[in-house]
Design an enzyme around this catalytic site. Structure first.
Site, PDB file in Angstrom:
ATOM      1  N   LEU A  53       0.838  -0.956   0.022  1.00  0.00           N
ATOM      2  CA  LEU A  53      -0.074  -0.144  -0.018  1.00  0.00           C
ATOM      3  C   LEU A  53       1.045   1.095   0.051  1.00  0.00           C
ATOM      4  O   LEU A  53       1.953   1.151   0.618  1.00  0.00           O
ATOM      5  CB  LEU A  53      -0.998   0.093   1.267  1.00  0.00           C
ATOM      6  CG  LEU A  53      -2.001  -1.024   1.263  1.00  0.00           C
ATOM      7  CD1 LEU A  53      -2.831  -0.949   2.735  1.00  0.00           C
ATOM      8  CD2 LEU A  53      -3.076  -1.111   0.233  1.00  0.00           C
ATOM      9  N   ASP A  54       0.548   2.197  -0.768  1.00  0.00           N
ATOM     10  CA  ASP A  54       1.407   3.602  -0.607  1.00  0.00           C
ATOM     11  C   ASP A  54       1.221   4.075   0.767  1.00  0.00           C
ATOM     12  O   ASP A  54       0.592   3.638   1.478  1.00  0.00           O
ATOM     13  CB  ASP A  54       0.592   4.660  -1.686  1.00  0.00           C
ATOM     14  CG  ASP A  54       0.921   4.481  -3.049  1.00  0.00           C
ATOM     15  OD1 ASP A  54       1.657   3.467  -3.464  1.00  0.00           O
ATOM     16  OD2 ASP A  54       0.449   4.986  -3.804  1.00  0.00           O
ATOM     17  N   THR A  55       2.299   5.017   0.838  1.00  0.00           N
ATOM     18  CA  THR A  55       2.367   5.465   2.222  1.00  0.00           C
ATOM     19  C   THR A  55       1.033   6.263   2.700  1.00  0.00           C
ATOM     20  O   THR A  55       0.772   6.040   4.049  1.00  0.00           O
ATOM     21  CB  THR A  55       3.703   6.485   2.178  1.00  0.00           C
ATOM     22  OG1 THR A  55       5.101   5.708   1.882  1.00  0.00           O
ATOM     23  CG2 THR A  55       3.917   7.347   3.473  1.00  0.00           C
ATOM     24  N   ARG A 155      -5.392   6.030  -8.442  1.00  0.00           N
ATOM     25  CA  ARG A 155      -5.023   7.429  -8.195  1.00  0.00           C
ATOM     26  C   ARG A 155      -4.980   7.939  -9.623  1.00  0.00           C
ATOM     27  O   ARG A 155      -5.615   9.032  -9.812  1.00  0.00           O
ATOM     28  CB  ARG A 155      -3.652   7.610  -7.644  1.00  0.00           C
ATOM     29  CG  ARG A 155      -3.811   7.164  -6.135  1.00  0.00           C
ATOM     30  CD  ARG A 155      -2.118   7.326  -5.408  1.00  0.00           C
ATOM     31  NE  ARG A 155      -1.515   8.581  -5.497  1.00  0.00           N
ATOM     32  CZ  ARG A 155      -0.126   8.633  -5.113  1.00  0.00           C
ATOM     33  NH1 ARG A 155       0.623   7.770  -4.933  1.00  0.00           N
ATOM     34  NH2 ARG A 155       0.049   9.860  -5.583  1.00  0.00           N
ATOM     35  N   ASP A 240      -2.993   1.506  -5.554  1.00  0.00           N
ATOM     36  CA  ASP A 240      -3.555   2.742  -5.157  1.00  0.00           C
ATOM     37  C   ASP A 240      -2.592   4.144  -5.568  1.00  0.00           C
ATOM     38  O   ASP A 240      -1.755   3.780  -6.471  1.00  0.00           O
ATOM     39  CB  ASP A 240      -3.719   2.783  -3.787  1.00  0.00           C
ATOM     40  CG  ASP A 240      -2.302   2.531  -3.084  1.00  0.00           C
ATOM     41  OD1 ASP A 240      -1.210   2.607  -3.554  1.00  0.00           O
ATOM     42  OD2 ASP A 240      -2.484   1.566  -1.966  1.00  0.00           O
TER      43      ASP A 240
END
Length: 240
Positions: A53-55, A155, A240
């Site tokens: 998962l992105d930060t 995104r 994401d």
């Protein structure tokens, strides 16, 4: 302590906080993997993240508790036996209430701007199904069900497919400034649901409720939660 959403002998699903990277950045600082020793919970080995998962992204993250489980779960991603549900806040209201974005994605980079994903005919196929859930003060809460799992897929599909970026997105949107001028601390994307099929065992099912920063924008936890998703994920990349 990181909240645990699902636990058995093979798997942990945790509720990752938004703004916390899974792996320690090169520049140092806090990271989720530094907390993995505390998630042994009596097991000999530390758990290992199966996907990414992105930060900025909060919510469901699957951890494998042993090497065999890691192999099986990784294969489940590859064979489209994993389903995911995301909630995101768009920095505007779309004209339609639902739809499907099919835009292939490719990675580009430059010394000045770093790397990012862009729609490209020769890129990797990417498909995201979406549905409008709620509108508040010119913002829209949207449910996303990615059919594929490309890096930054949701995104880019929000910004270039729906035509409205996720609120707070520093790469594909207007960055940390909200529509009323208030500072938005992160990209508003939340991994709300995860389901992984397992041969001979009950599936792994986890749901992470809408986080406080999204609720602070006026949005409520969507009714129904995460039950039986009808769209399977395709890959173990971060979508994401």
């Amino acid at each position: 302590m990181i909240p645990i959403l699902f636990e058995d002998a093979e798997a942990l699903v945790i509720n990752k906080p938004g703004g916390l990277p899974v792996e320690q950045p090169r520049a140092g600082g806090p990271s989720l993997d530094a907390q993995f020793p505390s998630l042994r919970l009596g097991f000999q080995r530390e758990p290992v993240a199966v996907h990414r998962l992105d930060t900025d992204t909060s919510g469901c993250l699957l951890l494998a508790r042993n090497p065999k489980a890691l192999t099986r779960f990784s294969r489940a991603f590859e064979e489209r036996q994993v389903s995911k549900l995301y909630y995101g806040v768009l920095a505007g209201v779309p004209e339609q209430t639902e739809g499907t974005v099919a835009l292939s994605l490719s990675k580009i980079s430059s010394a000045e701007a770093g790397w990012r994903m862009i729609p490209a005919k020769k890129g990797k196929p990417a498909v995201t199904h979406w549905q409008l859930i709620e509108v508040q003060a010119g913002l829209a809460l949207v449910a996303f069900r990615p059919e594929t799992g490309r890096t930054h897929q949701i995104r880019v599909h929000a910004a270039s497919g729906i035509g409205i970026p996720l609120l707070g997105d520093p790469v594909y949107g207007a960055g940390p400034k909200g529509p009323d001028g208030a500072r938005i601390k992160r990209t508003m994307l939340h991994a709300a649901g995860l389901r992984i099929e397992r041969e001979g065992k009950e599936p792994v099912i986890a749901h992470a409720i809408l986080p406080a920063d999204m609720r602070a924008l006026g949005f409520a936890e969507p009714a129904g939660g995460f039950a039986e998703p009808d769209v399977a994920d395709q890959a173990a990349d971060s979508e994401d």
